[in-house]
Design a protein around this motif. Sequence first.
Motif, PDB file in Angstrom:
ATOM      1  N   SER A  84     -54.971 -26.298  -2.054  1.00 26.31           N
ATOM      2  CA  SER A  84     -55.315 -26.647  -3.432  1.00 26.31           C
ATOM      3  C   SER A  84     -54.214 -27.484  -4.082  1.00 26.31           C
ATOM      4  N   CYS A  85     -53.024 -27.408  -3.572  1.00 24.06           N
ATOM      5  CA  CYS A  85     -51.899 -28.215  -4.051  1.00 24.06           C
ATOM      6  C   CYS A  85     -51.513 -29.148  -2.917  1.00 24.06           C
ATOM      7  N   PRO A  86     -51.965 -30.387  -2.954  1.00 21.15           N
ATOM      8  CA  PRO A  86     -51.706 -31.280  -1.822  1.00 21.15           C
ATOM      9  C   PRO A  86     -50.234 -31.592  -1.604  1.00 21.15           C
ATOM     10  N   ILE A  87     -49.410 -31.377  -2.622  1.00 22.51           N
ATOM     11  CA  ILE A  87     -47.975 -31.596  -2.449  1.00 22.51           C
ATOM     12  C   ILE A  87     -47.227 -30.605  -3.349  1.00 22.51           C
ATOM     13  N   TYR A  88     -46.185 -30.018  -2.786  1.00 25.63           N
ATOM     14  CA  TYR A  88     -45.325 -29.121  -3.551  1.00 25.63           C
ATOM     15  C   TYR A  88     -43.963 -29.118  -2.883  1.00 25.63           C
ATOM     16  N   GLN A  89     -43.023 -28.462  -3.508  1.00 27.67           N
ATOM     17  CA  GLN A  89     -41.689 -28.383  -2.935  1.00 27.67           C
ATOM     18  C   GLN A  89     -41.320 -26.925  -2.728  1.00 27.67           C
ATOM     19  N   ILE A  90     -40.494 -26.699  -1.709  1.00 29.51           N
ATOM     20  CA  ILE A  90     -39.956 -25.367  -1.476  1.00 29.51           C
ATOM     21  C   ILE A  90     -38.439 -25.470  -1.409  1.00 29.51           C
ATOM     22  N   LEU A  91     -37.819 -24.444  -1.903  1.00 24.92           N
ATOM     23  CA  LEU A  91     -36.377 -24.342  -1.859  1.00 24.92           C
ATOM     24  C   LEU A  91     -36.061 -22.999  -1.229  1.00 24.92           C
ATOM     25  N   THR A  92     -35.294 -23.019  -0.137  1.00 26.28           N
ATOM     26  CA  THR A  92     -34.901 -21.772   0.516  1.00 26.28           C
ATOM     27  C   THR A  92     -33.392 -21.658   0.467  1.00 26.28           C
ATOM     28  N   SER A  93     -32.925 -20.453   0.715  1.00 23.99           N
ATOM     29  CA  SER A  93     -31.477 -20.238   0.677  1.00 23.99           C
ATOM     30  C   SER A  93     -30.759 -20.889   1.860  1.00 23.99           C
ATOM     31  N   SER A  94     -31.484 -21.240   2.928  1.00 24.38           N
ATOM     32  CA  SER A  94     -30.807 -21.787   4.105  1.00 24.38           C
ATOM     33  C   SER A  94     -31.068 -23.277   4.339  1.00 24.38           C
ATOM     34  N   THR A  95     -31.955 -23.902   3.559  1.00 23.41           N
ATOM     35  CA  THR A  95     -32.217 -25.321   3.756  1.00 23.41           C
ATOM     36  C   THR A  95     -32.236 -26.036   2.416  1.00 23.41           C
ATOM     37  N   ALA A  96     -32.167 -27.336   2.500  1.00 18.98           N
ATOM     38  CA  ALA A  96     -32.255 -28.154   1.295  1.00 18.98           C
ATOM     39  C   ALA A  96     -33.696 -28.117   0.771  1.00 18.98           C
ATOM     40  N   LEU A  97     -33.891 -28.719  -0.357  1.00 23.41           N
ATOM     41  CA  LEU A  97     -35.218 -28.827  -0.940  1.00 23.41           C
ATOM     42  C   LEU A  97     -36.129 -29.568   0.032  1.00 23.41           C
ATOM     43  N   SER A  98     -37.289 -28.993   0.314  1.00 21.51           N
ATOM     44  CA  SER A  98     -38.266 -29.621   1.203  1.00 21.51           C
ATOM     45  C   SER A  98     -39.519 -29.949   0.422  1.00 21.51           C
ATOM     46  N   THR A 102     -49.946 -30.814   2.131  1.00 20.52           N
ATOM     47  CA  THR A 102     -50.964 -30.073   2.872  1.00 20.52           C
ATOM     48  C   THR A 102     -52.264 -30.859   2.854  1.00 20.52           C
ATOM     49  N   GLN A 103     -53.001 -30.707   3.918  1.00 18.78           N
ATOM     50  CA  GLN A 103     -54.277 -31.399   4.040  1.00 18.78           C
ATOM     51  C   GLN A 103     -55.221 -30.518   4.827  1.00 18.78           C
ATOM     52  N   LYS A 104     -56.377 -30.245   4.251  1.00 22.31           N
ATOM     53  CA  LYS A 104     -57.410 -29.500   4.962  1.00 22.31           C
ATOM     54  C   LYS A 104     -57.992 -30.429   6.017  1.00 22.31           C
ATOM     55  N   VAL A 105     -58.181 -29.924   7.235  1.00 17.07           N
ATOM     56  CA  VAL A 105     -58.769 -30.729   8.308  1.00 17.07           C
ATOM     57  C   VAL A 105     -59.928 -29.954   8.935  1.00 17.07           C
ATOM     58  N   LEU A 106     -60.833 -30.683   9.495  1.00 16.69           N
ATOM     59  CA  LEU A 106     -61.980 -30.071  10.156  1.00 16.69           C
ATOM     60  C   LEU A 106     -61.569 -29.542  11.522  1.00 16.69           C
ATOM     61  N   THR A 107     -62.240 -28.502  11.947  1.00 18.46           N
ATOM     62  CA  THR A 107     -62.010 -27.966  13.281  1.00 18.46           C
ATOM     63  C   THR A 107     -63.364 -27.643  13.897  1.00 18.46           C
ATOM     64  N   ALA A 108     -63.396 -27.594  15.208  1.00 14.83           N
ATOM     65  CA  ALA A 108     -64.649 -27.286  15.905  1.00 14.83           C
ATOM     66  C   ALA A 108     -65.137 -25.892  15.507  1.00 14.83           C
ATOM     67  N   THR A 120     -47.021 -30.981   6.377  1.00 16.28           N
ATOM     68  CA  THR A 120     -45.927 -31.906   6.668  1.00 16.28           C
ATOM     69  C   THR A 120     -44.731 -31.478   5.836  1.00 16.28           C
ATOM     70  N   PHE A 121     -43.640 -31.165   6.514  1.00 17.04           N
ATOM     71  CA  PHE A 121     -42.408 -30.741   5.863  1.00 17.04           C
ATOM     72  C   PHE A 121     -41.424 -31.913   5.915  1.00 17.04           C
ATOM     73  N   ALA A 122     -40.945 -32.360   4.758  1.00 17.29           N
ATOM     74  CA  ALA A 122     -39.974 -33.453   4.693  1.00 17.29           C
ATOM     75  C   ALA A 122     -38.698 -32.936   4.037  1.00 17.29           C
ATOM     76  N   THR A 123     -37.596 -33.030   4.796  1.00 13.02           N
ATOM     77  CA  THR A 123     -36.298 -32.566   4.305  1.00 13.02           C
ATOM     78  C   THR A 123     -35.233 -33.568   4.725  1.00 13.02           C
ATOM     79  N   GLY A 124     -34.487 -34.055   3.778  1.00 16.24           N
ATOM     80  CA  GLY A 124     -33.356 -34.927   4.095  1.00 16.24           C
ATOM     81  C   GLY A 124     -33.717 -36.127   4.945  1.00 16.24           C
ATOM     82  N   GLY A 125     -34.826 -36.774   4.683  1.00 19.51           N
ATOM     83  CA  GLY A 125     -35.218 -37.964   5.424  1.00 19.51           C
ATOM     84  C   GLY A 125     -35.904 -37.701   6.748  1.00 19.51           C
ATOM     85  N   ARG A 126     -36.043 -36.445   7.139  1.00 26.31           N
ATOM     86  CA  ARG A 126     -36.729 -36.097   8.386  1.00 26.31           C
ATOM     87  C   ARG A 126     -38.003 -35.349   8.042  1.00 26.31           C
TER      88      ARG A 126
END
Length: 169
Positions: A84-98, A102-108, A120-126
Amino acid sequence: MDEGYTRAPQRPAQHDDVTVIGCPALERLGSEAAVGGGFDLPHKAKASFTYAGGSDSEVAEELYSDTEGKLSRSVGRIFETMTSCPIYQILTSSTALSTVTTQKVLTARLGDEQWSQLLTFATGGRSSIVKQTAVRIGTVVVVISGSPGLVDANVRRAVAKAAVVRSTR
C-alpha cells in the motif's frame, strides 16, 4: 531444495530497532513486516539455502500453519499493507537509512491463495531486490524469499513440499 543448493546456517535473530518513515500503516504493523520478515503466526518453521550459482544467492523457505481463515487474513493483511506504500524508508540501529520500494507482482496460481511482491532496498548507493511469494494450501502457508530468479525457479517445488506437509497432518 535441488542439487546445487546447500543449507545455510540459521542466523541468530537480529533484534534491531526498526523505524518506518513514510508509511503509517506499515508502522502500525510492526518492524519485522517492514523488512519482509516473518509472519506472526504460532506454528512455523524456516530454512535458508544458498545456491552455488554465485553471490547474493540465498533463498529462504518458511512454513506456517493455522486455520485457513487466520492464514488468509494474516498473510493477506501483511502483503496488502506492504504494497500500500510503494516507497518508504527504514532506519535500523545497525544500518544507514534505507529506502524501500515495494511492488505487487503476479504469481502463478499454485494453491488456494497466493501473494507476491518485489522489495528493493537502497542503502548508500547500493540496492538489492528481494522477491517474496506466499502460497496458502489449506491450513499451511509456504513463503519463499530471495533473489527473484531463485524464487521463481523454486516456488513450485516449495509449494509441492508444503502440500505434502499438509496431507500428513
